[in-house]
Design an enzyme around this catalytic site. Structure first.
Site, short mmCIF file in Angstrom:
data_model
loop_
_atom_site.label_atom_id
_atom_site.label_comp_id
_atom_site.label_asym_id
_atom_site.label_seq_id
_atom_site.Cartn_x
_atom_site.Cartn_y
_atom_site.Cartn_z
CG HIS A 19 40.45 -6.37 -0.98
ND1 HIS A 19 41.55 -5.54 -0.90
CD2 HIS A 19 39.36 -5.57 -0.79
CE1 HIS A 19 41.14 -4.31 -0.66
NE2 HIS A 19 39.82 -4.29 -0.59
CD GLU B 278 37.25 -2.76 -3.36
OE1 GLU B 278 36.61 -2.13 -2.51
OE2 GLU B 278 38.18 -3.52 -3.06
P1 13P Z 1 38.47 2.63 1.16
O1 13P Z 1 36.98 2.84 1.19
O2 13P Z 1 39.14 2.87 2.48
O3 13P Z 1 39.10 3.34 0.02
O4 13P Z 1 38.69 1.04 0.90
C1 13P Z 1 38.01 0.44 -0.15
C2 13P Z 1 38.17 -1.02 -0.05
O5 13P Z 1 39.27 -1.54 -0.20
C3 13P Z 1 36.97 -1.82 0.25
O6 13P Z 1 37.20 -3.17 0.05
#
Ligand code: 13P
Length: 235
Positions: free
Chosen positions: A89, A157
């Site tokens: 992550h 992400e």
């Molecule tokens: P948000 O949905 O708060 O932007 O976070 C995304 C995330 O890091 C999921 O792993």
């Protein structure tokens, strides 16, 4: 089949609040849904709520068991009846300096222990603005995915979208989803790859995001902490 929805609770909600939320969610028994909860709750919740699928937020680079104070191996997580774990992550890449090599070791450990990894990749704003984001993501993929596996999940992400309320445009997402889904190394390494998107997902944008081609699901952060939001996203 319903799209895969993964809630990432990060380091939020104490035991009491998490437990109350699980009691609520268990009544609904949503399909194809899992929650990445804090490590101390994993075994307890997996035993208490058998209709909900739980996921770890990280695993150690160390395999098996031994004298490694504070570490949490994929084998140990598997013994808690957990089937999936997030690795790489961006918060761990940034805060704990997890390199691609570290992420790959964690992903390999997951596969060996029988846990399906959810491998996160995503460029920061600088790479996006410079136009070098594709090269950056390809390198993250090349260097972070397990050496061999039947199946795993890739989470795209973009760092600039996490917790900011900014979601990439449909064109930006279509391009990345296509490129990731057709990435030659991903296709070569695993038979089954699912792609999820994460970054400012909420009940207002989730349907649209899921309508974009090549996406299999969503990784939801802050919106998944609200019962109302989660219900709407899962419905
Ligand atoms: P948000 O949905 O708060 O932007 O976070 C995304 C995330 O890091 C999921 O792993």
């Amino acid at each position: 089949m319903k799209p895969l929805i993964i809630a990432n609770w990060k380091m939020n909600l104490n035991l009491e609040k998490s437990f109350a939320m699980m009691e609520y969610l268990e009544k609904s028994s949503y399909e194809n849904f899992m929650i990445a909860i804090s490590a101390p709750y994993l075994a307890y919740f997996a035993k208490s709520f058998y209709k909900i699928k739980f996921c770890a937020q990280d695993v150690s680079t160390v395999e098996g068991y031994g004298a490694y104070t504070g570490e949490m191996s994929a084998d140990l997580i598997k013994s808690c009846k957990i089937s999936h774990s997030i690795v790489g992550h961006s918060e761990r890449r940034q805060l704990m300096r997890d390199s691609n090599m570290v992420v790959q070791k964690k992903a390999d450990n997951c596969i060996k222990a029988g846990i399906e990894p959810i491998i996160c990749v995503g460029e920061n704003l600088e790479f996006r603005r410079d136009g070098n984001y594709k090269e950056f993501i390809f390198q993250q993929i090349n260097e972070s995915i397990p050496r061999s596996a039947d199946s795993f999940i890739v989470a795209y992400e973009p760092v600039w979208s996490i917790g900011t309320g900014i979601v990439p445009t449909t064109e930006e997402l279509s391009e990345m989803f296509y490129l990731i889904k057709h990435h030659p190394k991903l296709i070569r390494v695993a038979k089954n790859i699912q792609l999820v998107y994460g970054g400012s997902v909420n009940s207002s944008n989730c349907k649209h995001l899921l309508s974009i081609e090549n996406i299999d699901g969503l990784l939801v952060g802050s919106a998944s902490l609200s019962k109302k939001e989660l219900d709407l996203i899962l419905s």
